[in-house]
Write a protein that holds these residues in place. Structure first.
Motif, mmCIF file in Angstrom:
data_model
loop_
_atom_site.group_PDB
_atom_site.id
_atom_site.type_symbol
_atom_site.label_atom_id
_atom_site.label_comp_id
_atom_site.label_asym_id
_atom_site.label_seq_id
_atom_site.Cartn_x
_atom_site.Cartn_y
_atom_site.Cartn_z
ATOM 1 N N GLY A 108 0.807 -1.222 0.000
ATOM 2 C CA GLY A 108 0.000 0.000 0.000
ATOM 3 C C GLY A 108 0.836 1.267 0.000
ATOM 4 N N LEU A 109 2.055 1.158 0.537
ATOM 5 C CA LEU A 109 2.957 2.303 0.563
ATOM 6 C C LEU A 109 3.242 2.799 -0.860
ATOM 7 C CD1 LEU A 109 4.423 3.779 2.833
ATOM 8 C CD2 LEU A 109 6.362 2.241 2.545
ATOM 9 N N VAL A 110 3.168 1.889 -1.835
ATOM 10 C CA VAL A 110 3.514 2.233 -3.213
ATOM 11 C C VAL A 110 2.484 3.192 -3.830
ATOM 12 C CG1 VAL A 110 3.999 1.315 -5.503
ATOM 13 C CG2 VAL A 110 4.811 0.105 -3.473
ATOM 14 N N PRO A 111 1.190 2.792 -3.935
ATOM 15 C CA PRO A 111 0.243 3.758 -4.499
ATOM 16 C C PRO A 111 0.137 5.026 -3.648
ATOM 17 C CG PRO A 111 -0.909 1.800 -3.682
ATOM 18 C CD PRO A 111 0.560 1.490 -3.676
ATOM 19 N N ALA A 112 0.223 4.887 -2.335
ATOM 20 C CA ALA A 112 0.111 6.068 -1.479
ATOM 21 C C ALA A 112 1.221 7.070 -1.804
ATOM 22 C CB ALA A 112 0.170 5.671 -0.004
ATOM 23 N N SER A 113 2.443 6.582 -1.950
ATOM 24 C CA SER A 113 3.571 7.494 -2.173
ATOM 25 C C SER A 113 3.595 8.036 -3.592
ATOM 26 C CB SER A 113 4.884 6.773 -1.890
ATOM 27 O OG SER A 113 4.866 6.231 -0.596
ATOM 28 N N VAL A 114 3.236 7.189 -4.558
ATOM 29 C CA VAL A 114 3.293 7.645 -5.950
ATOM 30 C C VAL A 114 2.173 8.646 -6.225
ATOM 31 C CG1 VAL A 114 3.060 6.908 -8.342
ATOM 32 C CG2 VAL A 114 4.457 5.589 -6.793
ATOM 33 N N LEU A 115 1.033 8.470 -5.585
ATOM 34 C CA LEU A 115 -0.087 9.366 -5.849
ATOM 35 C C LEU A 115 -0.082 10.596 -4.949
ATOM 36 C CD1 LEU A 115 -2.958 6.758 -6.295
ATOM 37 C CD2 LEU A 115 -1.724 8.014 -8.059
ATOM 38 N N LEU A 116 0.350 10.432 -3.706
ATOM 39 C CA LEU A 116 0.205 11.533 -2.753
ATOM 40 C C LEU A 116 1.524 12.171 -2.353
ATOM 41 C CD1 LEU A 116 -2.419 9.800 -0.443
ATOM 42 C CD2 LEU A 116 -2.859 11.374 -2.311
ATOM 43 N N GLY A 117 2.635 11.542 -2.700
ATOM 44 C CA GLY A 117 3.923 12.114 -2.305
ATOM 45 C C GLY A 117 4.524 11.386 -1.115
ATOM 46 N N PRO A 118 5.535 11.992 -0.495
ATOM 47 C CA PRO A 118 6.246 11.300 0.596
ATOM 48 C C PRO A 118 5.408 11.226 1.863
ATOM 49 C CG PRO A 118 7.171 13.479 0.231
ATOM 50 C CD PRO A 118 6.091 13.316 -0.769
ATOM 51 N N VAL A 119 4.343 10.439 1.822
ATOM 52 C CA VAL A 119 3.387 10.403 2.936
ATOM 53 C C VAL A 119 3.978 9.772 4.191
ATOM 54 C CG1 VAL A 119 1.200 10.469 1.725
ATOM 55 C CG2 VAL A 119 2.452 8.330 1.858
ATOM 56 N N TRP A 120 4.834 8.773 3.990
ATOM 57 C CA TRP A 120 5.300 8.076 5.199
ATOM 58 C C TRP A 120 6.207 8.986 6.030
ATOM 59 C CZ3 TRP A 120 3.008 4.627 7.675
ATOM 60 C CH2 TRP A 120 3.656 3.896 8.688
ATOM 61 N N ARG A 121 6.962 9.834 5.359
ATOM 62 C CA ARG A 121 7.789 10.798 6.062
ATOM 63 C C ARG A 121 6.917 11.669 6.971
ATOM 64 N NH1 ARG A 121 12.516 13.766 4.939
ATOM 65 N NH2 ARG A 121 12.375 15.816 5.847
ATOM 66 N N ARG A 122 5.746 11.995 6.480
ATOM 67 C CA ARG A 122 4.878 12.909 7.217
ATOM 68 C C ARG A 122 4.252 12.240 8.430
ATOM 69 N NH1 ARG A 122 0.930 16.916 4.397
ATOM 70 N NH2 ARG A 122 0.287 18.192 6.168
ATOM 71 N N VAL A 123 3.915 10.949 8.322
ATOM 72 C CA VAL A 123 3.163 10.303 9.412
ATOM 73 C C VAL A 123 3.960 9.208 10.118
ATOM 74 C CG1 VAL A 123 1.001 10.754 8.214
ATOM 75 C CG2 VAL A 123 2.090 8.529 7.944
ATOM 76 N N ASN A 124 5.188 8.949 9.688
ATOM 77 C CA ASN A 124 6.013 7.865 10.228
ATOM 78 C C ASN A 124 5.917 7.772 11.761
ATOM 79 O OD1 ASN A 124 7.970 6.027 10.838
ATOM 80 N ND2 ASN A 124 9.551 6.924 9.511
ATOM 81 N N PRO A 125 5.362 6.681 12.282
ATOM 82 C CA PRO A 125 5.218 6.545 13.745
ATOM 83 C C PRO A 125 6.568 6.610 14.458
ATOM 84 C CG PRO A 125 4.041 4.789 12.619
ATOM 85 C CD PRO A 125 4.834 5.509 11.574
ATOM 86 N N LEU A 126 7.639 6.194 13.776
ATOM 87 C CA LEU A 126 8.952 6.258 14.424
ATOM 88 C C LEU A 126 9.363 7.709 14.652
ATOM 89 C CD1 LEU A 126 10.900 3.413 12.596
ATOM 90 C CD2 LEU A 126 9.797 3.377 14.831
ATOM 91 N N ARG A 127 9.019 8.587 13.725
ATOM 92 C CA ARG A 127 9.302 10.014 13.933
ATOM 93 C C ARG A 127 8.496 10.546 15.113
ATOM 94 N NH1 ARG A 127 11.930 13.269 9.992
ATOM 95 N NH2 ARG A 127 12.436 12.098 8.122
ATOM 96 N N THR A 128 7.228 10.141 15.179
ATOM 97 C CA THR A 128 6.383 10.586 16.296
ATOM 98 C C THR A 128 6.974 10.124 17.619
ATOM 99 O OG1 THR A 128 4.534 10.239 14.779
ATOM 100 C CG2 THR A 128 3.980 10.694 17.076
#
Lengths: 434, 153
Positions: A108-128
């Motif tokens: 799921g990370l693939v369509p999310a990132s290709v369509l919406l941009g660097p989404v995991w960077r924004r919500v990454n639980p490890l960053r939180t």
């Protein structure tokens, strides 16, 4: 012991008419290369181009409230998956954790990132978690030691290699308890490293965030150098003239591992290799990644020899143009897996602890296989592989026009085009033949 | 270029939509049948009485697969002819699988999620209506041996 493709499920796609697909795909890529040399004679993908997103929409998209909502949801989901993995039912038939990790998140990370941009960077639980820990311990979130520049994407490439090995080779990979322990261990190691190197560690050191960031370069929404949110031609984000360390490795791991998963599905592999063999799987995976890497590096070396450029610079510079191929392979290989087996996460989330709950009204439901029938799946597969290679050819061509002496670009590109056609045919063969 | 871009975007959007739609799967078949279409008969040899309105899946298209596993070696025959690894049938066909093992084990056909308990030396039979397309693995749970793959197209 269960030995399943992609680590889960026990169903795979039907093989295609391999000869027709391979010949057609190879021809399409070769033809598009020829068309490019005739009709695309100056660089067209401008990294600083793009149409700015209307200010009000940009402000809404960049709002801290949206960030915090996303971070809360992502952290809650991650904690939920880990708790279910460790305390929920045993076995992947009743526990959502392996499905959530291998299908919903990883694919799921693939369509999310290709369509919406660097989404995991924004919500990454490890960053939180990192932010929270720094606040509690009053530590500096920027860390003590800066990350050495030459490390680049190497840590990400290493994590990705580890993950694809887990997904495709490791015994007991679908055991929910193992999944839970590994998620915690992965988080702990990366939090410790971020504690030393600061929050920037996650950008290239967290394999999943790095993967998402790389895919986001193909997103039609991106940021210009000055930070403005723009709508752009999807390949624009790949146009960087300077190479980044480790990017070749990361891209080749992604392409090689998907190819390997395809190869293990062929009757040839099934009839000749013990599917449960750890050493055969590990060697096969390493060989697939190795072949892709050697093919790419060889193409670049020949290209450098033909254009008279320094051979050391080319592989890094063109590494990002491998990303559309990796994307094409991933879509081809995991499309039906995501749409079909991905249902399991939501079916099992209805009764996460096996206590007879029916939270989503889907307890006891089965996968609806008609959501991605064989015709749709086959069309997506062939198109994804061929379009991925055509996109990569376009990106490499544009980059070459930008960086190589004008009268030598066609000559320099020929080896790359040959590699592209070879990879297309190999990809179609490995992914789609029976 | 524009066409490529458009198709890629359309494809990616289609995936997103499909995922959203994927939602929560389809309800389980009401009476313990696993096939969704209601055409799957239970474990054992007895077939349920033919229903009146079951449509094309009731054609007398029966593929007989027999598998023997002894000392970890697997032999398969499809309709009496030796088959290699993969059994190919058309969607809607009935597949009658007979498995004989030299050790107590459990046979499992993935995707269709059908299981069959096996005692040493005693053939067990399973009727499956091949109503889902794809390639499905059939294996023994305890020994881990892959018995065959069922390819439904």
């Amino acid at each position: 012991m269960e030995v399943l493709a992609h680590g889960l499920g026990g169903r795979t796609d039907l093989p295609l008419d391999a000869v027709a697909a391979i010949v057609g795909g190879g021809a399409a890529v070769a033809a598009s290369f020829l068309a490019l040399t005739v009709a695309w004679r100056r660089p067209r993908l401008r990294p600083e181009g793009g149409r700015p997103v209307p200010a009000r929409i940009a402000r809404a998209l960049d709002s801290p409230a949206l960030t915090w909502a996303g971070r809360t949801v992502a952290l809650a989901a991650a904690v939920f998956v880990v708790v279910v993995a460790l305390a929920g039912p045993g076995g992947e038939k009743a526990n959502l954790a392996p499905w959530a990790l291998y299908v919903t998140f990883w694919v799921g990370l693939v369509p999310a990132s290709v369509l919406l941009g660097p989404v995991w960077r924004r919500v990454n639980p490890l960053r939180t978690l990192h932010d929270g820990l720094c606040r509690i311990t009053r530590a500096d979130p920027a860390g003590r030691w800066p990350i050495p520049k030459r490390l680049g994407y190497w840590p990400a490439a290493a994590w990705l290699t580890g993950f694809v090995w887990l997904e495709l080779v490791a015994p007991h990979r679908s055991d929910p308890r193992l999944v839970g322990v590994l998620i915690i261990a992965y988080g702990a190691v990366n939090l410790a490293l971020a504690r030393v190197c600061g929050r920037d560690w996650f950008t290239r050191g967290d394999g999943f965030e790095a993967y998402s960031n790389l895919l986001a370069r193909m997103c039609p929404v991106g940021r210009r150098g000055d930070g403005t949110l723009v709508l752009r031609t999807p390949l624009t984000g790949l146009m960087r003239v300077t190479g980044e360390p480790g990017l070749v490795a990361a891209a080749c791991v992604l392409i090689g591992s998907t190819g390997f998963d395809g190869i293990t599905r062929t009757t040839y592999w099934r009839d000749n290799v013990d599917p449960g063999s750890l050493s055969a799987g590990t060697l096969g995976l390493a060989a697939a990644i190795g072949v892709v890497t050697v093919l790419y590096l060889a193409g670049m070396r020949v290209s450098a020899a033909l254009t008279g450029e320094a051979a050391g610079e080319l592989p890094g510079r063109f590494a990002a143009t491998l990303l559309p191929i990796a994307l094409g392979y991933t879509v081809a290989h995991y499309f039906s897996f995501f749409v079909l087996e991905g249902q399991m996460t939501f079916i099992l989330a209805s009764d996460p602890f096996g206590t007879g709950l029916n939270l989503l009204g889907s307890t006891g439901h089965r996968i609806d296989y008609d959501l991605a029938g064989p015709t749709l799946t086959a069309q997506v597969q062939v198109n994804a592989i061929v379009l991925g290679h055509i996109a990569a050819t376009i990106a490499a061509h544009d980059l070459a026009l930008r960086t190589q002496p004008a009268h030598r670009t066609v000559r320099g590109q020929l080896p790359i085009a040959v590699v592209m056609v070879a990879l297309t045919c190999a990809g179609l063969f490995a992914l789609l033949s029976g | 270029m524009r066409g490529v871009r458009l198709r890629t975007v359309v494809m990616a959007v289609a995936i997103g939509v499909a995922v959203t739609l994927a939602g929560c799967g389809e309800p389980a078949a009401p009476s313990g049948g696993t096939g969704g279409s209601g055409g799957t008969s239970g474990t054992g040899t007895a077939k349920s009485a033919p229903a009146t309105f079951t449509g094309p899946s009731r054609k007398p298209d029966v593929t007989v697969v027999s598998a023997t596993v002894s000392r970890g070696k697997v032999e398969i025959a499809q309709n009496g002819v030796n088959a290699q690894g993969r059994v190919k049938v058309r969607r809607g066909a009935t597949v009658r699988i007979t498995v004989t093992t030299d050790e107590a084990d459990e046979f499992h056909l993935h995707g269709y999620d059908r299981t069959l308990k096996l005692s040493p030396g005693r053939p067990g039979t399973l009727d499956v209506v091949a109503d889902k397309t794809g390639v499905f693995e059939a294996e023994l749970h305890h020994s881990g041996a892959r018995v065959f793959e069922l390819q439904v197209s």
